[in-house]
Enzyme design. Structure first.
Site, short mmCIF file in Angstrom:
data_model
loop_
_atom_site.label_atom_id
_atom_site.label_comp_id
_atom_site.label_asym_id
_atom_site.label_seq_id
_atom_site.Cartn_x
_atom_site.Cartn_y
_atom_site.Cartn_z
CB SER A 109 4.08 0.72 -2.37
OG SER A 109 2.88 1.08 -3.03
CB CYS A 111 0.01 4.08 -1.68
SG CYS A 111 1.21 3.90 -3.02
CB CYS A 112 -0.01 -0.15 -4.75
SG CYS A 112 0.66 1.42 -5.34
N GLY A 113 -2.34 -1.94 -4.29
CA GLY A 113 -2.97 -3.23 -4.02
C GLY A 113 -2.22 -4.35 -4.67
CG HIS A 184 -5.20 -2.08 -1.09
ND1 HIS A 184 -4.67 -0.85 -1.42
CD2 HIS A 184 -6.13 -2.35 -2.03
CE1 HIS A 184 -5.24 -0.41 -2.52
NE2 HIS A 184 -6.14 -1.29 -2.91
#
Length: 270
Positions: A109, A111-113, A184
């Site tokens: 997503s 918002c994630c890494g 990211h």
């Protein structure tokens, strides 16, 4: 620094109903674009990423480098973007096919890494500590706050409020900025730009709009960047990783103040 075309392409317009001061009104506003793009490497589906669809060659180059699949931009010999199917196909000759398939299809997503299950720790970094070298242009606290002010003025040119930004600086000069809904992704775009332009990074700094998590610090480490400056907070694992890798981590850069969490010796005078 002029507004790049990619920033204009990062936003779209929607109509909203806004309430303020006891009144409602309708207006057209900017919002950040997001799309799900599936990356195929050597014919194998590798990952689906939710991204702002700009600077995609830089994004893929930086992502594969930060995941330690490539070390040079020219390792990618074919890049094909198919907007109709929201797919990107790349060719990386000589890449062990088991490296692509061993983790299975992943979904990241904005918002994630990293997409593999579970957490990862410092031992997972698999990266030798950086050689702590003095910057050719050592930065003072005043220079860093001024640099971040320029960075903030540039990012405020986008009115959606939804874009993260990662900038590359040399001394007191802001060289370029990449943006994305995901912090990211913004870093990966910047990394890809540097690889494609063959920019030497051991004397550069990153100016960043997101939290200094361990994943962000690890990306800076893979880039070989000795200094990262953010307006946000670090995490404890981010600080530990920065200390181990030889990275100066600076947080809460705003309003002529900042906090240094690791390797303060690069900042003069200290």
């Amino acid at each position: 620094m002029p507004i790049p075309q990619s920033l204009r392409e990062s936003i779209t317009h929607v109509r909203r109903h806004h309430y303020q001061g006891g009144q409602w009104w309708a207006e057209e506003v900017e919002v950040v674009r997001e799309e799900a793009l599936t990356l195929f490497v050597n014919g194998h589906e590798f990952v689906t990423m939710v991204v702002t669809p700009t600077d995609l060659e830089e994004l893929v180059t930086g992502f594969l480098a930060s995941e330690n699949f490539i070390s040079r931009a020219d390792a990618i010999t074919v890049f094909q973007h198919h907007p109709g199917t929201q797919q990107i196909w790349v060719r990386v000759p000589g890449l062990d096919p088991t490296r692509i398939t061993q983790t299975g299809t992943r979904y990241l997503s904005s918002c994630c890494g990293r997409g593999r299950p579970g957490f990862y720790f410092i031992e997972d970094a698999n990266i030798s500590p950086l050689v702590v070298e003095p910057l050719s242009h050592p930065l003072t606290a005043e220079t860093m706050t001024t640099l971040f002010e320029e960075f903030s003025q540039w990012t405020h040119q986008q009115h959606s409020g939804g874009l993260h930004a990662a900038g590359l600086a040399y001394g007191a000069t802001l060289l370029t900025i990449r943006t994305d809904a995901g912090r990211h992704n913004a870093l990966d775009k910047l990394y890809g730009y540097c690889l494609r332009q063959q920019i030497h990074l051991s004397d550069k700094a990153i100016v960043f709009s997101g939290r200094l998590s361990s994943e962000v610090i690890l990306k800076a480490g893979r880039m070989g960047i000795p200094l990262i400056i953010s307006n946000a907070a670090p995490t404890n694992l981010g600080i530990e990783l920065a200390e181990t890798l030889g990275i100066t981590a600076v947080g809460f850069a705003r309003n002529h103040e900042l906090s240094v969490y690791s390797h303060p010796e690069r900042i003069l005078p200290f």
